[in-house]
Design a protein around this motif. Structure first.
Motif, mmCIF file in Angstrom:
data_model
loop_
_atom_site.group_PDB
_atom_site.id
_atom_site.type_symbol
_atom_site.label_atom_id
_atom_site.label_comp_id
_atom_site.label_asym_id
_atom_site.label_seq_id
_atom_site.Cartn_x
_atom_site.Cartn_y
_atom_site.Cartn_z
ATOM 1 N N VAL A 1 0.860 -1.182 0.000
ATOM 2 C CA VAL A 1 0.000 0.000 0.000
ATOM 3 C C VAL A 1 0.893 1.227 0.000
ATOM 4 O O VAL A 1 1.760 1.382 0.870
ATOM 5 N N ASP B 1 1.138 5.534 -0.454
ATOM 6 C CA ASP B 1 0.387 6.785 -0.348
ATOM 7 C C ASP B 1 1.345 7.938 -0.639
ATOM 8 O O ASP B 1 2.407 8.045 -0.015
ATOM 9 N N ASP C 1 -4.509 9.404 -4.549
ATOM 10 C CA ASP C 1 -3.077 9.502 -4.268
ATOM 11 C C ASP C 1 -2.567 8.254 -3.553
ATOM 12 O O ASP C 1 -1.507 8.271 -2.950
ATOM 13 N N GLU C 2 -3.347 7.186 -3.644
ATOM 14 C CA GLU C 2 -2.982 5.940 -2.981
ATOM 15 C C GLU C 2 -3.198 4.768 -3.936
ATOM 16 O O GLU C 2 -4.196 4.723 -4.660
ATOM 17 N N VAL D 1 6.711 8.811 -1.198
ATOM 18 C CA VAL D 1 5.545 7.976 -0.922
ATOM 19 C C VAL D 1 5.824 7.140 0.318
ATOM 20 O O VAL D 1 6.939 6.680 0.538
ATOM 21 N N THR D 2 4.803 7.004 1.133
ATOM 22 C CA THR D 2 4.901 6.102 2.272
ATOM 23 C C THR D 2 4.378 4.744 1.831
ATOM 24 O O THR D 2 3.397 4.661 1.086
ATOM 25 N N THR D 3 5.025 3.692 2.279
ATOM 26 C CA THR D 3 4.631 2.343 1.861
ATOM 27 C C THR D 3 4.467 1.444 3.072
ATOM 28 O O THR D 3 5.098 1.649 4.114
ATOM 29 N N TYR E 1 -5.743 -4.780 4.314
ATOM 30 C CA TYR E 1 -5.681 -3.360 3.977
ATOM 31 C C TYR E 1 -5.692 -2.475 5.225
ATOM 32 O O TYR E 1 -5.027 -1.433 5.274
ATOM 33 N N LYS F 1 -2.885 1.502 7.768
ATOM 34 C CA LYS F 1 -3.191 2.819 8.328
ATOM 35 C C LYS F 1 -3.117 2.793 9.838
ATOM 36 O O LYS F 1 -3.507 1.830 10.460
#
Length: 564
Positions: free
Chosen positions: A330, A332, A513-514, A552-554, A560, A564
Protein backbone atom coordinates in the motif's frame (compact mmCIF):
# COMPACT_ATOMS: atom_id res chain seq x y z
CA UNK A 1 3.36 2.43 -35.46
CA UNK A 2 -0.36 2.66 -34.67
CA UNK A 3 -2.95 -0.02 -35.38
CA UNK A 4 -6.49 1.34 -35.53
CA UNK A 5 -9.17 -1.23 -34.69
CA UNK A 6 -12.74 -0.87 -35.94
CA UNK A 7 -15.56 -3.29 -35.17
CA UNK A 8 -17.40 -4.20 -38.37
CA UNK A 9 -20.39 -5.75 -36.55
CA UNK A 10 -20.45 -8.52 -39.14
CA UNK A 11 -18.13 -10.75 -37.18
CA UNK A 12 -14.81 -9.12 -37.98
CA UNK A 13 -12.44 -6.35 -36.97
CA UNK A 14 -10.88 -3.97 -39.48
CA UNK A 15 -7.27 -3.12 -38.61
CA UNK A 16 -5.56 -0.17 -40.27
CA UNK A 17 -1.85 0.52 -39.97
CA UNK A 18 -0.91 4.17 -39.62
CA UNK A 19 2.67 5.33 -39.75
CA UNK A 20 3.66 7.61 -36.86
CA UNK A 21 5.11 10.17 -39.22
CA UNK A 22 1.89 10.69 -41.22
CA UNK A 23 -1.37 10.07 -39.32
CA UNK A 24 -3.37 10.76 -42.48
CA UNK A 25 -1.62 7.97 -44.40
CA UNK A 26 -3.58 4.80 -43.68
CA UNK A 27 -1.99 1.70 -45.15
CA UNK A 28 -2.40 -2.03 -45.08
CA UNK A 29 -6.02 -2.25 -43.92
CA UNK A 30 -7.08 -5.82 -43.32
CA UNK A 31 -10.04 -7.63 -41.79
CA UNK A 32 -9.52 -10.06 -38.94
CA UNK A 33 -12.22 -12.63 -38.24
CA UNK A 34 -13.58 -12.19 -34.74
CA UNK A 35 -12.48 -15.64 -33.68
CA UNK A 36 -8.92 -14.81 -34.80
CA UNK A 37 -8.80 -11.40 -33.16
CA UNK A 38 -7.24 -12.43 -29.78
CA UNK A 39 -4.54 -14.47 -31.51
CA UNK A 40 -3.82 -11.57 -33.85
CA UNK A 41 -3.38 -9.14 -30.95
CA UNK A 42 -1.20 -11.62 -29.09
CA UNK A 43 1.10 -12.01 -32.09
CA UNK A 44 1.36 -8.27 -32.69
CA UNK A 45 2.21 -7.64 -29.04
CA UNK A 46 4.91 -10.31 -29.26
CA UNK A 47 6.50 -9.21 -32.51
CA UNK A 48 5.92 -5.43 -32.49
CA UNK A 49 6.63 -4.26 -28.93
CA UNK A 50 6.37 -0.57 -29.80
CA UNK A 51 2.91 -0.74 -31.36
CA UNK A 52 0.07 1.37 -29.98
CA UNK A 53 -3.53 0.21 -30.47
CA UNK A 54 -6.08 2.87 -31.36
CA UNK A 55 -9.70 2.17 -30.55
CA UNK A 56 -12.96 3.79 -29.60
CA UNK A 57 -13.21 2.79 -25.98
CA UNK A 58 -10.91 0.65 -23.87
CA UNK A 59 -13.81 -0.62 -21.79
CA UNK A 60 -15.22 -2.26 -24.93
CA UNK A 61 -12.07 -3.69 -26.48
CA UNK A 62 -9.81 -4.69 -23.62
CA UNK A 63 -11.89 -7.00 -21.36
CA UNK A 64 -12.26 -9.77 -24.01
CA UNK A 65 -8.52 -9.67 -24.58
CA UNK A 66 -7.75 -9.98 -20.87
CA UNK A 67 -10.20 -12.87 -20.66
CA UNK A 68 -8.14 -14.57 -23.38
CA UNK A 69 -4.96 -14.02 -21.37
CA UNK A 70 -3.67 -11.12 -23.50
CA UNK A 71 -2.27 -7.88 -22.12
CA UNK A 72 -1.89 -4.76 -24.23
CA UNK A 73 1.12 -2.54 -23.58
CA UNK A 74 -0.10 0.71 -25.14
CA UNK A 75 -3.25 2.18 -26.61
CA UNK A 76 -4.96 5.39 -27.64
CA UNK A 77 -8.44 5.66 -26.12
CA UNK A 78 -10.15 7.94 -28.62
CA UNK A 79 -13.10 8.71 -26.38
CA UNK A 80 -10.97 9.91 -23.47
CA UNK A 81 -8.54 11.78 -25.72
CA UNK A 82 -11.39 13.44 -27.58
CA UNK A 83 -12.78 14.85 -24.32
CA UNK A 84 -9.41 16.35 -23.41
CA UNK A 85 -8.73 17.89 -26.82
CA UNK A 86 -12.30 19.11 -27.16
CA UNK A 87 -12.01 21.33 -24.09
CA UNK A 88 -8.29 22.16 -23.87
CA UNK A 89 -7.33 25.80 -24.27
CA UNK A 90 -4.25 24.60 -26.17
CA UNK A 91 -6.38 23.12 -28.98
CA UNK A 92 -9.22 25.67 -28.92
CA UNK A 93 -8.54 26.74 -32.50
CA UNK A 94 -8.66 23.24 -33.98
CA UNK A 95 -11.40 21.82 -36.16
CA UNK A 96 -12.04 19.17 -33.53
CA UNK A 97 -12.74 21.77 -30.84
CA UNK A 98 -14.90 23.89 -33.13
CA UNK A 99 -17.08 21.03 -34.42
CA UNK A 100 -20.66 20.69 -33.13
CA UNK A 101 -21.34 17.90 -30.63
CA UNK A 102 -21.23 14.49 -32.27
CA UNK A 103 -20.87 10.77 -31.72
CA UNK A 104 -17.47 11.09 -30.07
CA UNK A 105 -18.89 13.30 -27.34
CA UNK A 106 -21.27 10.60 -26.06
CA UNK A 107 -20.05 7.55 -24.15
CA UNK A 108 -20.45 4.11 -25.67
CA UNK A 109 -22.79 1.84 -23.75
CA UNK A 110 -21.02 -1.48 -23.38
CA UNK A 111 -23.09 -4.56 -22.50
CA UNK A 112 -21.76 -6.12 -19.30
CA UNK A 113 -22.30 -9.56 -20.74
CA UNK A 114 -22.13 -10.21 -24.48
CA UNK A 115 -22.03 -13.46 -26.37
CA UNK A 116 -18.95 -14.21 -28.42
CA UNK A 117 -20.69 -13.44 -31.70
CA UNK A 118 -21.99 -10.01 -30.67
CA UNK A 119 -20.42 -6.74 -31.70
CA UNK A 120 -17.93 -5.26 -29.27
CA UNK A 121 -20.27 -2.34 -28.83
CA UNK A 122 -23.45 -1.09 -30.38
CA UNK A 123 -23.28 1.77 -32.83
CA UNK A 124 -26.02 3.00 -35.14
CA UNK A 125 -23.90 2.68 -38.24
CA UNK A 126 -23.55 0.39 -41.19
CA UNK A 127 -20.95 -2.37 -41.33
CA UNK A 128 -18.23 -0.18 -42.76
CA UNK A 129 -18.98 2.85 -40.55
CA UNK A 130 -19.03 6.49 -41.65
CA UNK A 131 -16.67 9.41 -41.31
CA UNK A 132 -18.39 10.64 -38.16
CA UNK A 133 -17.72 7.42 -36.28
CA UNK A 134 -14.66 6.13 -38.12
CA UNK A 135 -11.75 5.77 -35.68
CA UNK A 136 -9.23 6.31 -38.48
CA UNK A 137 -10.80 9.67 -39.28
CA UNK A 138 -11.10 10.61 -35.61
CA UNK A 139 -7.49 9.68 -34.94
CA UNK A 140 -6.39 11.96 -37.76
CA UNK A 141 -8.54 14.77 -36.31
CA UNK A 142 -6.95 14.33 -32.90
CA UNK A 143 -3.43 14.29 -34.27
CA UNK A 144 -4.20 17.43 -36.27
CA UNK A 145 -5.61 19.18 -33.19
CA UNK A 146 -2.53 18.30 -31.15
CA UNK A 147 -0.18 19.44 -33.89
CA UNK A 148 -1.76 22.91 -33.89
CA UNK A 149 -0.69 23.55 -30.29
CA UNK A 150 2.63 25.22 -29.53
CA UNK A 151 5.64 22.93 -29.26
CA UNK A 152 5.65 23.08 -25.46
CA UNK A 153 1.90 22.56 -25.18
CA UNK A 154 2.05 19.74 -27.73
CA UNK A 155 4.67 17.91 -25.68
CA UNK A 156 2.60 18.18 -22.52
CA UNK A 157 -0.65 17.27 -24.23
CA UNK A 158 0.95 14.20 -25.79
CA UNK A 159 2.03 13.05 -22.34
CA UNK A 160 -1.47 13.66 -20.96
CA UNK A 161 -3.16 11.73 -23.79
CA UNK A 162 -0.77 8.80 -23.34
CA UNK A 163 -1.25 8.80 -19.56
CA UNK A 164 -5.04 9.01 -19.86
CA UNK A 165 -5.07 6.07 -22.27
CA UNK A 166 -2.82 3.86 -20.16
CA UNK A 167 -5.02 4.79 -17.21
CA UNK A 168 -7.92 3.26 -19.13
CA UNK A 169 -5.93 0.03 -19.52
CA UNK A 170 -5.11 0.00 -15.80
CA UNK A 171 -8.75 0.56 -14.86
CA UNK A 172 -9.88 -2.45 -16.88
CA UNK A 173 -7.02 -4.56 -15.53
CA UNK A 174 -7.93 -3.74 -11.94
CA UNK A 175 -11.55 -4.69 -12.58
CA UNK A 176 -10.42 -7.93 -14.22
CA UNK A 177 -7.99 -8.85 -11.42
CA UNK A 178 -10.29 -7.71 -8.63
CA UNK A 179 -9.44 -6.63 -5.12
CA UNK A 180 -9.11 -9.71 -2.86
CA UNK A 181 -11.98 -9.70 -0.38
CA UNK A 182 -12.85 -12.04 2.50
CA UNK A 183 -16.66 -12.22 2.49
CA UNK A 184 -16.73 -14.18 5.77
CA UNK A 185 -14.65 -11.52 7.51
CA UNK A 186 -16.92 -8.81 6.10
CA UNK A 187 -19.99 -10.60 7.47
CA UNK A 188 -18.30 -10.89 10.87
CA UNK A 189 -17.57 -7.16 10.88
CA UNK A 190 -21.17 -6.31 10.03
CA UNK A 191 -22.46 -8.63 12.73
CA UNK A 192 -20.08 -7.15 15.29
CA UNK A 193 -21.03 -3.56 14.48
CA UNK A 194 -24.70 -3.87 13.47
CA UNK A 195 -25.92 -7.16 14.87
CA UNK A 196 -26.92 -10.36 13.02
CA UNK A 197 -28.18 -10.02 9.47
CA UNK A 198 -31.86 -9.06 9.70
CA UNK A 199 -34.81 -9.86 7.48
CA UNK A 200 -35.24 -7.54 4.46
CA UNK A 201 -36.59 -4.14 5.47
CA UNK A 202 -35.70 -4.57 9.14
CA UNK A 203 -32.92 -2.65 10.88
CA UNK A 204 -30.13 -4.76 12.40
CA UNK A 205 -30.55 -5.11 16.16
CA UNK A 206 -27.54 -3.07 17.27
CA UNK A 207 -28.39 -0.29 14.83
CA UNK A 208 -31.94 -0.25 16.16
CA UNK A 209 -30.62 -0.10 19.73
CA UNK A 210 -28.61 3.03 18.92
CA UNK A 211 -31.67 4.59 17.28
CA UNK A 212 -33.72 3.79 20.40
CA UNK A 213 -31.09 5.65 22.44
CA UNK A 214 -31.40 8.67 20.15
CA UNK A 215 -35.19 8.61 20.32
CA UNK A 216 -35.17 8.41 24.11
CA UNK A 217 -32.76 11.35 24.36
CA UNK A 218 -34.83 13.50 22.00
CA UNK A 219 -38.20 12.46 23.47
CA UNK A 220 -40.22 13.99 20.62
CA UNK A 221 -42.18 11.03 19.31
CA UNK A 222 -41.66 8.90 16.23
CA UNK A 223 -39.55 10.13 13.30
CA UNK A 224 -37.59 8.64 10.42
CA UNK A 225 -33.83 9.20 10.85
CA UNK A 226 -33.32 8.47 7.15
CA UNK A 227 -35.40 11.55 6.26
CA UNK A 228 -33.30 14.72 6.70
CA UNK A 229 -36.47 16.80 7.03
CA UNK A 230 -38.00 14.61 9.74
CA UNK A 231 -34.71 14.33 11.61
CA UNK A 232 -34.18 18.11 11.52
CA UNK A 233 -37.70 18.74 12.85
CA UNK A 234 -37.10 16.21 15.64
CA UNK A 235 -33.86 17.93 16.61
CA UNK A 236 -35.47 21.36 16.65
CA UNK A 237 -38.44 20.04 18.63
CA UNK A 238 -35.96 18.80 21.25
CA UNK A 239 -34.49 22.30 21.54
CA UNK A 240 -31.44 21.75 19.33
CA UNK A 241 -31.17 24.79 16.97
CA UNK A 242 -29.69 22.81 14.11
CA UNK A 243 -30.06 24.17 10.59
CA UNK A 244 -28.98 20.92 8.90
CA UNK A 245 -28.31 17.30 9.75
CA UNK A 246 -24.66 17.43 8.70
CA UNK A 247 -22.37 15.73 11.18
CA UNK A 248 -19.95 18.65 11.43
CA UNK A 249 -22.78 20.96 12.54
CA UNK A 250 -24.31 18.46 14.95
CA UNK A 251 -20.96 18.16 16.76
CA UNK A 252 -21.32 21.80 17.83
CA UNK A 253 -24.32 21.09 20.07
CA UNK A 254 -24.21 19.81 23.64
CA UNK A 255 -27.18 17.46 23.96
CA UNK A 256 -27.39 13.83 25.08
CA UNK A 257 -28.85 12.82 21.71
CA UNK A 258 -25.89 14.04 19.64
CA UNK A 259 -23.29 11.36 20.45
CA UNK A 260 -25.62 8.40 19.74
CA UNK A 261 -27.01 10.20 16.68
CA UNK A 262 -23.57 10.62 15.18
CA UNK A 263 -22.87 6.97 15.87
CA UNK A 264 -26.18 6.00 14.28
CA UNK A 265 -25.42 8.02 11.13
CA UNK A 266 -22.04 6.29 10.78
CA UNK A 267 -23.45 2.80 11.29
CA UNK A 268 -26.47 3.45 9.07
CA UNK A 269 -24.18 4.53 6.26
CA UNK A 270 -22.18 1.33 6.68
CA UNK A 271 -25.36 -0.71 6.51
CA UNK A 272 -26.58 1.12 3.42
CA UNK A 273 -23.32 1.51 1.49
CA UNK A 274 -21.37 -1.64 2.44
CA UNK A 275 -23.82 -3.88 4.22
CA UNK A 276 -25.04 -7.38 3.39
CA UNK A 277 -26.78 -6.33 0.18
CA UNK A 278 -23.53 -4.77 -1.06
CA UNK A 279 -21.66 -7.93 -0.07
CA UNK A 280 -24.07 -10.12 -2.05
CA UNK A 281 -23.91 -7.89 -5.12
CA UNK A 282 -20.23 -6.96 -5.34
CA UNK A 283 -18.14 -9.76 -3.87
CA UNK A 284 -17.88 -12.75 -6.17
CA UNK A 285 -15.28 -15.52 -6.02
CA UNK A 286 -13.35 -13.70 -3.32
CA UNK A 287 -12.92 -10.51 -5.36
CA UNK A 288 -14.37 -7.01 -5.45
CA UNK A 289 -14.58 -5.90 -9.09
CA UNK A 290 -15.89 -2.36 -9.40
CA UNK A 291 -15.98 -0.43 -12.66
CA UNK A 292 -13.55 2.47 -12.58
CA UNK A 293 -14.21 5.55 -14.71
CA UNK A 294 -10.97 7.31 -15.69
CA UNK A 295 -11.47 11.01 -16.18
CA UNK A 296 -14.89 10.69 -14.57
CA UNK A 297 -14.46 14.07 -12.83
CA UNK A 298 -13.79 17.29 -14.73
CA UNK A 299 -10.41 17.66 -13.02
CA UNK A 300 -9.33 14.30 -14.46
CA UNK A 301 -9.82 12.40 -11.23
CA UNK A 302 -11.33 8.95 -11.48
CA UNK A 303 -14.86 8.02 -10.51
CA UNK A 304 -16.48 4.62 -10.11
CA UNK A 305 -19.65 3.17 -11.58
CA UNK A 306 -21.24 1.23 -8.74
CA UNK A 307 -19.79 -0.41 -5.67
CA UNK A 308 -18.33 2.75 -4.16
CA UNK A 309 -14.77 1.73 -4.97
CA UNK A 310 -13.43 5.20 -4.21
CA UNK A 311 -15.19 5.40 -0.85
CA UNK A 312 -14.26 2.21 0.99
CA UNK A 313 -14.76 2.99 4.70
CA UNK A 314 -12.09 2.00 7.19
CA UNK A 315 -14.70 -0.12 8.99
CA UNK A 316 -14.55 -2.80 6.28
CA UNK A 317 -10.91 -2.63 5.21
CA UNK A 318 -9.91 -5.57 7.37
CA UNK A 319 -12.00 -7.69 4.96
CA UNK A 320 -9.55 -6.79 2.17
CA UNK A 321 -7.19 -9.73 2.70
CA UNK A 322 -4.32 -10.81 0.45
CA UNK A 323 -4.29 -14.34 -0.96
CA UNK A 324 -2.28 -16.96 0.99
CA UNK A 325 1.41 -16.39 0.35
CA UNK A 326 0.70 -12.93 -1.08
CA UNK A 327 0.89 -9.40 0.35
CA UNK A 328 -0.43 -5.93 -0.32
CA UNK A 329 1.99 -3.11 -0.93
CA UNK A 330 0.00 0.00 0.00
CA UNK A 331 1.56 3.26 -1.13
CA UNK A 332 0.39 6.78 -0.35
CA UNK A 333 1.81 9.95 -1.92
CA UNK A 334 2.60 12.22 1.00
CA UNK A 335 0.94 15.68 0.86
CA UNK A 336 0.55 15.34 -2.89
CA UNK A 337 -1.50 18.44 -3.69
CA UNK A 338 0.69 20.94 -1.77
CA UNK A 339 3.77 19.48 -3.45
CA UNK A 340 2.04 19.74 -6.81
CA UNK A 341 1.31 23.41 -6.08
CA UNK A 342 4.97 23.96 -5.22
CA UNK A 343 6.07 22.43 -8.52
CA UNK A 344 3.45 23.95 -10.82
CA UNK A 345 3.99 27.45 -9.40
CA UNK A 346 7.77 27.18 -9.34
CA UNK A 347 7.90 28.31 -5.70
CA UNK A 348 11.47 27.46 -4.70
CA UNK A 349 10.93 28.36 -1.05
CA UNK A 350 8.09 25.87 -0.68
CA UNK A 351 10.08 23.22 -2.54
CA UNK A 352 12.95 23.75 -0.11
CA UNK A 353 10.62 23.40 2.87
CA UNK A 354 9.35 20.08 1.50
CA UNK A 355 12.67 18.56 0.49
CA UNK A 356 13.32 15.28 2.27
CA UNK A 357 10.85 15.91 5.08
CA UNK A 358 7.17 16.22 5.88
CA UNK A 359 6.04 19.36 4.02
CA UNK A 360 4.19 20.87 6.97
CA UNK A 361 7.05 20.18 9.37
CA UNK A 362 9.33 21.81 6.82
CA UNK A 363 7.18 24.95 6.85
CA UNK A 364 7.53 25.12 10.61
CA UNK A 365 11.27 24.49 10.47
CA UNK A 366 11.79 27.39 8.07
CA UNK A 367 9.71 29.72 10.24
CA UNK A 368 6.90 30.24 7.76
CA UNK A 369 4.23 28.92 10.15
CA UNK A 370 4.35 28.28 13.90
CA UNK A 371 2.86 24.77 14.12
CA UNK A 372 2.31 21.81 11.84
CA UNK A 373 -1.45 21.96 12.44
CA UNK A 374 -1.51 25.61 11.36
CA UNK A 375 0.59 24.85 8.30
CA UNK A 376 -1.88 22.19 7.17
CA UNK A 377 -4.93 24.36 7.80
CA UNK A 378 -3.39 27.32 5.98
CA UNK A 379 -2.31 25.26 2.97
CA UNK A 380 -5.69 23.57 2.58
CA UNK A 381 -7.34 26.98 2.87
CA UNK A 382 -5.10 28.35 0.13
CA UNK A 383 -5.88 25.49 -2.25
CA UNK A 384 -9.61 25.34 -1.52
CA UNK A 385 -10.34 29.02 -1.07
CA UNK A 386 -11.13 29.22 2.65
CA UNK A 387 -11.00 32.92 3.51
CA UNK A 388 -12.57 32.91 6.97
CA UNK A 389 -11.72 31.39 10.35
CA UNK A 390 -8.29 30.01 11.07
CA UNK A 391 -7.43 29.51 7.39
CA UNK A 392 -8.20 33.12 6.58
CA UNK A 393 -6.15 34.36 9.52
CA UNK A 394 -3.10 32.31 8.51
CA UNK A 395 -3.26 32.93 4.75
CA UNK A 396 -1.41 36.29 4.75
CA UNK A 397 1.49 34.72 6.60
CA UNK A 398 1.57 31.86 4.10
CA UNK A 399 1.47 34.34 1.21
CA UNK A 400 4.49 36.21 2.58
CA UNK A 401 6.50 32.99 2.92
CA UNK A 402 5.44 31.45 -0.41
CA UNK A 403 4.35 34.28 -2.72
CA UNK A 404 4.64 32.32 -5.97
CA UNK A 405 2.53 29.38 -4.76
CA UNK A 406 -0.20 31.50 -3.20
CA UNK A 407 -0.10 33.94 -6.12
CA UNK A 408 -0.60 31.04 -8.53
CA UNK A 409 -3.83 29.80 -6.96
CA UNK A 410 -5.05 33.36 -6.40
CA UNK A 411 -4.57 34.06 -10.11
CA UNK A 412 -6.51 30.90 -10.99
CA UNK A 413 -9.33 32.03 -8.70
CA UNK A 414 -9.49 35.51 -10.25
CA UNK A 415 -9.54 33.95 -13.73
CA UNK A 416 -12.51 31.80 -12.75
CA UNK A 417 -14.35 34.83 -11.38
CA UNK A 418 -13.89 36.46 -14.80
CA UNK A 419 -15.31 33.31 -16.48
CA UNK A 420 -11.91 32.47 -17.93
CA UNK A 421 -10.70 28.91 -18.23
CA UNK A 422 -7.66 27.58 -16.42
CA UNK A 423 -5.54 24.54 -17.24
CA UNK A 424 -3.55 21.86 -15.50
CA UNK A 425 0.18 21.42 -16.03
CA UNK A 426 -0.34 19.06 -18.99
CA UNK A 427 -3.22 20.92 -20.60
CA UNK A 428 -6.59 19.69 -19.31
CA UNK A 429 -8.76 22.81 -19.15
CA UNK A 430 -11.62 23.71 -16.87
CA UNK A 431 -15.20 24.14 -18.12
CA UNK A 432 -16.87 27.53 -18.05
CA UNK A 433 -19.87 28.25 -15.83
CA UNK A 434 -23.30 27.67 -17.30
CA UNK A 435 -25.90 30.03 -18.69
CA UNK A 436 -27.58 30.73 -15.32
CA UNK A 437 -24.25 31.92 -13.92
CA UNK A 438 -23.63 34.16 -16.94
CA UNK A 439 -27.13 35.62 -16.84
CA UNK A 440 -26.76 36.42 -13.15
CA UNK A 441 -23.47 38.25 -13.76
CA UNK A 442 -25.00 40.17 -16.67
CA UNK A 443 -28.01 41.06 -14.55
CA UNK A 444 -25.74 42.29 -11.74
CA UNK A 445 -23.93 44.64 -14.11
CA UNK A 446 -27.11 45.92 -15.76
CA UNK A 447 -29.18 49.01 -15.02
CA UNK A 448 -31.88 47.00 -13.24
CA UNK A 449 -29.48 45.45 -10.76
CA UNK A 450 -30.07 45.59 -7.02
CA UNK A 451 -27.86 45.15 -3.99
CA UNK A 452 -29.29 41.66 -3.46
CA UNK A 453 -28.60 40.63 -7.05
CA UNK A 454 -25.10 42.08 -6.90
CA UNK A 455 -24.38 40.27 -3.66
CA UNK A 456 -25.60 36.99 -5.10
CA UNK A 457 -23.57 37.48 -8.28
CA UNK A 458 -20.42 38.16 -6.29
CA UNK A 459 -21.00 35.04 -4.21
CA UNK A 460 -21.45 32.88 -7.30
CA UNK A 461 -18.35 34.40 -8.90
CA UNK A 462 -16.31 33.64 -5.80
CA UNK A 463 -17.68 30.09 -5.74
CA UNK A 464 -16.53 29.53 -9.31
CA UNK A 465 -13.19 31.08 -8.44
CA UNK A 466 -12.80 28.52 -5.66
CA UNK A 467 -13.43 25.80 -8.24
CA UNK A 468 -10.79 27.08 -10.67
CA UNK A 469 -8.36 27.70 -7.81
CA UNK A 470 -8.49 24.02 -6.90
CA UNK A 471 -8.86 22.76 -10.48
CA UNK A 472 -5.27 23.58 -11.42
CA UNK A 473 -3.90 21.78 -8.36
CA UNK A 474 -6.25 18.80 -8.16
CA UNK A 475 -6.13 18.26 -11.93
CA UNK A 476 -2.34 18.31 -12.02
CA UNK A 477 -2.25 15.94 -9.04
CA UNK A 478 -4.48 13.58 -11.04
CA UNK A 479 -1.99 13.78 -13.92
CA UNK A 480 0.89 12.97 -11.59
CA UNK A 481 -1.03 9.96 -10.23
CA UNK A 482 -1.69 8.71 -13.77
CA UNK A 483 2.00 8.95 -14.64
CA UNK A 484 2.86 7.22 -11.35
CA UNK A 485 0.58 4.29 -12.13
CA UNK A 486 1.66 4.12 -15.77
CA UNK A 487 5.32 3.98 -14.81
CA UNK A 488 4.63 1.37 -12.13
CA UNK A 489 2.57 -0.73 -14.54
CA UNK A 490 5.52 -0.91 -16.93
CA UNK A 491 7.87 -1.89 -14.13
CA UNK A 492 5.49 -4.55 -12.81
CA UNK A 493 5.14 -6.01 -16.30
CA UNK A 494 8.91 -6.33 -16.53
CA UNK A 495 8.98 -7.93 -13.09
CA UNK A 496 6.36 -10.48 -14.20
CA UNK A 497 8.75 -11.78 -16.89
CA UNK A 498 5.95 -13.20 -19.02
CA UNK A 499 3.62 -14.32 -16.22
CA UNK A 500 -0.09 -13.60 -16.51
CA UNK A 501 -1.59 -10.40 -15.09
CA UNK A 502 -2.65 -12.08 -11.84
CA UNK A 503 0.31 -14.47 -11.71
CA UNK A 504 2.69 -11.77 -10.55
CA UNK A 505 2.56 -8.36 -8.86
CA UNK A 506 -0.34 -6.26 -10.18
CA UNK A 507 -2.33 -3.16 -9.30
CA UNK A 508 -5.63 -3.88 -7.57
CA UNK A 509 -6.78 -0.54 -6.14
CA UNK A 510 -6.37 3.18 -6.72
CA UNK A 511 -7.71 6.11 -4.72
CA UNK A 512 -6.49 9.51 -6.00
CA UNK A 513 -3.08 9.50 -4.27
CA UNK A 514 -2.98 5.94 -2.98
CA UNK A 515 -2.38 2.65 -4.77
CA UNK A 516 -2.45 -0.99 -3.71
CA UNK A 517 -0.38 -3.70 -5.38
CA UNK A 518 -1.12 -7.39 -4.82
CA UNK A 519 2.08 -9.42 -5.02
CA UNK A 520 3.74 -12.60 -3.85
CA UNK A 521 5.36 -12.22 -0.44
CA UNK A 522 8.84 -12.64 -1.89
CA UNK A 523 8.20 -9.80 -4.36
CA UNK A 524 7.07 -7.26 -1.77
CA UNK A 525 10.32 -5.45 -1.06
CA UNK A 526 11.11 -5.29 -4.76
CA UNK A 527 7.67 -3.81 -5.42
CA UNK A 528 8.24 -1.19 -2.71
CA UNK A 529 11.30 -0.01 -4.61
CA UNK A 530 9.42 0.05 -7.90
CA UNK A 531 6.63 2.12 -6.36
CA UNK A 532 9.12 4.73 -5.16
CA UNK A 533 11.05 4.76 -8.44
CA UNK A 534 7.79 5.28 -10.32
CA UNK A 535 6.81 8.22 -8.13
CA UNK A 536 10.14 9.90 -8.81
CA UNK A 537 9.76 9.28 -12.54
CA UNK A 538 6.26 10.78 -12.54
CA UNK A 539 7.66 13.98 -11.07
CA UNK A 540 10.38 14.15 -13.71
CA UNK A 541 7.96 13.47 -16.55
CA UNK A 542 5.63 16.30 -15.59
CA UNK A 543 7.94 18.87 -14.02
CA UNK A 544 11.34 18.10 -15.49
CA UNK A 545 14.12 19.13 -13.13
CA UNK A 546 11.92 21.12 -10.75
CA UNK A 547 13.40 20.68 -7.25
CA UNK A 548 10.30 19.09 -5.75
CA UNK A 549 10.27 15.74 -3.98
CA UNK A 550 7.32 13.36 -4.34
CA UNK A 551 7.91 10.88 -1.51
CA UNK A 552 5.54 7.98 -0.92
CA UNK A 553 4.90 6.10 2.27
CA UNK A 554 4.63 2.34 1.86
CA UNK A 555 3.42 -0.56 3.96
CA UNK A 556 3.63 -4.29 3.28
CA UNK A 557 0.56 -5.87 4.87
CA UNK A 558 -1.70 -8.90 4.74
CA UNK A 559 -4.91 -6.88 5.09
CA UNK A 560 -5.68 -3.36 3.98
CA UNK A 561 -6.54 -2.04 7.44
CA UNK A 562 -3.01 -2.75 8.65
CA UNK A 563 -1.64 -0.04 6.35
CA UNK A 564 -3.19 2.82 8.33
Amino acid sequence: MHLVARDLRTGGVAVTRIDDGDPAAATDERVIERGDWPAFVREVERTEPGVRWVWDDTTAWYPPLLAAGIRVARCVDLRLCHAILRSSVDTAGSALAAAPPGAWDAPIVVPREADAGAALFDLDADDTGDAERDPVVEFARQRAATSEATAEARSRLSLLLAAESVGALIAVEMTFAGLPWDARRHDELLTELLGPRPAPGVRPSLLQAVLDEVSAALDVGAFSPESPGELLRALQSAGIPATSTRSWELKEYDHPAIVPLLRYKKLARLHTANGWNWLDQWIQDGRFRPTYVPGGVVTGRWASDGGGALQLPHQVRSAVVADPGWRFVVADAAQLEPRILSAISGDAAMATAARGVDLYDGMVRTGAIDTRAHAKVAMLGAMYGATTGESGRLLPRLARAYPQAIGFVEAAARAGERRERVSTRLGRSSPVPGRAWRELQDQASGDASSEAIGRRARTEARNWGRFTRNFVVQGTAAEWALCWMASLRTRLTDLANGASLTGSAHLVFFLHDEIVVHCRAEQAERVVGLVRDSAAEAGRLIFGRAPVDFPVTTAVVESYDQAK
